[in-house]
Design a protein around this motif. Structure first.
Motif, PDB file in Angstrom:
ATOM      1  N   ILE A   1       0.838  -1.201   0.000  1.00 40.40           N
ATOM      2  CA  ILE A   1       0.000   0.000   0.000  1.00 40.40           C
ATOM      3  C   ILE A   1       0.875   1.253   0.000  1.00 40.40           C
ATOM      4  CG2 ILE A   1      -1.590   1.388   1.406  1.00 40.40           C
ATOM      5  CD1 ILE A   1      -2.866  -1.342   2.254  1.00 40.40           C
ATOM      6  N   GLU A   2       1.905   1.259   0.827  1.00 37.16           N
ATOM      7  CA  GLU A   2       2.823   2.400   0.880  1.00 37.16           C
ATOM      8  C   GLU A   2       3.524   2.607  -0.469  1.00 37.16           C
ATOM      9  OE1 GLU A   2       6.775   3.806   3.322  1.00 37.16           O
ATOM     10  OE2 GLU A   2       5.321   2.514   4.329  1.00 37.16           O
ATOM     11  N   ARG A   3       3.934   1.527  -1.090  1.00 33.43           N
ATOM     12  CA  ARG A   3       4.601   1.609  -2.391  1.00 33.43           C
ATOM     13  C   ARG A   3       3.657   2.186  -3.447  1.00 33.43           C
ATOM     14  NH1 ARG A   3       5.949  -1.510  -7.152  1.00 33.43           N
ATOM     15  NH2 ARG A   3       4.218  -2.941  -6.772  1.00 33.43           N
ATOM     16  N   VAL A   4       2.413   1.740  -3.441  1.00 30.98           N
ATOM     17  CA  VAL A   4       1.427   2.237  -4.408  1.00 30.98           C
ATOM     18  C   VAL A   4       1.120   3.709  -4.148  1.00 30.98           C
ATOM     19  CG1 VAL A   4      -0.967   2.012  -5.195  1.00 30.98           C
ATOM     20  CG2 VAL A   4       0.426  -0.040  -4.846  1.00 30.98           C
ATOM     21  N   GLU A   5       0.966   4.087  -2.895  1.00 28.76           N
ATOM     22  CA  GLU A   5       0.687   5.490  -2.571  1.00 28.76           C
ATOM     23  C   GLU A   5       1.840   6.395  -2.999  1.00 28.76           C
ATOM     24  OE1 GLU A   5      -2.394   5.018   1.165  1.00 28.76           O
ATOM     25  OE2 GLU A   5      -0.261   5.178   1.614  1.00 28.76           O
ATOM     26  N   THR A   6       3.075   5.945  -2.791  1.00 25.90           N
ATOM     27  CA  THR A   6       4.242   6.713  -3.223  1.00 25.90           C
ATOM     28  C   THR A   6       4.242   6.863  -4.736  1.00 25.90           C
ATOM     29  OG1 THR A   6       5.538   5.980  -1.321  1.00 25.90           O
ATOM     30  CG2 THR A   6       6.770   6.758  -3.235  1.00 25.90           C
ATOM     31  N   HIS A   7       3.931   5.796  -5.429  1.00 32.04           N
ATOM     32  CA  HIS A   7       3.877   5.855  -6.890  1.00 32.04           C
ATOM     33  C   HIS A   7       2.785   6.830  -7.353  1.00 32.04           C
ATOM     34  CE1 HIS A   7       4.226   4.607 -11.033  1.00 32.04           C
ATOM     35  NE2 HIS A   7       2.913   4.484 -11.054  1.00 32.04           N
ATOM     36  N   MET A   8       1.652   6.821  -6.677  1.00 33.22           N
ATOM     37  CA  MET A   8       0.563   7.740  -7.041  1.00 33.22           C
ATOM     38  C   MET A   8       0.990   9.197  -6.873  1.00 33.22           C
ATOM     39  SD  MET A   8      -2.760   5.718  -5.491  1.00 33.22           S
ATOM     40  CE  MET A   8      -3.698   7.207  -5.378  1.00 33.22           C
ATOM     41  N   VAL A   9       1.693   9.497  -5.796  1.00 32.57           N
ATOM     42  CA  VAL A   9       2.182  10.859  -5.565  1.00 32.57           C
ATOM     43  C   VAL A   9       3.158  11.249  -6.670  1.00 32.57           C
ATOM     44  CG1 VAL A   9       3.587  12.287  -4.032  1.00 32.57           C
ATOM     45  CG2 VAL A   9       1.782  10.857  -3.074  1.00 32.57           C
TER      46      VAL A   9
ATOM     47  N   ARG B   1       2.663  14.201  -9.478  1.00 33.44           N
ATOM     48  CA  ARG B   1       3.657  15.263  -9.683  1.00 33.44           C
ATOM     49  C   ARG B   1       4.112  15.309 -11.137  1.00 33.44           C
ATOM     50  NH1 ARG B   1       7.290  13.615  -5.251  1.00 33.44           N
ATOM     51  NH2 ARG B   1       6.171  14.208  -3.413  1.00 33.44           N
ATOM     52  N   HIS B   2       4.380  14.146 -11.690  1.00 33.76           N
ATOM     53  CA  HIS B   2       4.830  14.056 -13.080  1.00 33.76           C
ATOM     54  C   HIS B   2       3.753  14.607 -14.017  1.00 33.76           C
ATOM     55  CE1 HIS B   2       5.689  11.966 -16.921  1.00 33.76           C
ATOM     56  NE2 HIS B   2       6.914  12.313 -16.606  1.00 33.76           N
ATOM     57  N   ARG B   3       2.520  14.228 -13.770  1.00 36.08           N
ATOM     58  CA  ARG B   3       1.410  14.701 -14.607  1.00 36.08           C
ATOM     59  C   ARG B   3       1.252  16.213 -14.487  1.00 36.08           C
ATOM     60  NH1 ARG B   3      -3.113  12.763 -17.591  1.00 36.08           N
ATOM     61  NH2 ARG B   3      -4.012  14.694 -18.340  1.00 36.08           N
TER      62      ARG B   3
END
Length: 66
Positions: A42-50, A54-56
Motif C-alpha cells: 500500500i505504501e509503495r502504491v501510494e508513493t507511486h501515485m504521488v 507530480r509528473h502529470r
C-alpha cells in the motif's frame, strides 16, 4: 473454474488471486506477515501515485496553452 474467474477481465491478476485465497490454513504469524507485506505494498502504491501526480502536473504545466 469459478464463474467469476471466467468472466473477469484479468483472471490471472495477482491481486485477485490474493483476495480469494483461503485464510483458514494460515497461522497467526503468517497472517501478521501477510498484513505487513500488504501494508508495504500500500505504501509503495501510494508513493507511486504521488510521483505520478507530480509528473502529470509538471507535464500539464509544460504543455499548457497560454
Amino acid at each position: 473454474m469459478d464463474e467469476d474467474d471466467f468472466f473477469s477481465s484479468r483472471p490471472q491478476d495477482p491481486l485477485t488471486q490474493v483476495t480469494k485465497q483461503d485464510l483458514g490454513p494460515l497461522s497467526i504469524d503468517e497472517l501478521k506477515a501477510r498484513i505487513e507485506t500488504l501494508k508495504a505494498e500500500i505504501e509503495r502504491v501510494e508513493t507511486h501515485m504521488v510521483d505520478a501526480t507530480r509528473h502529470r502536473s509538471a507535464a500539464d504545466e509544460l504543455f499548457k496553452k497560454s
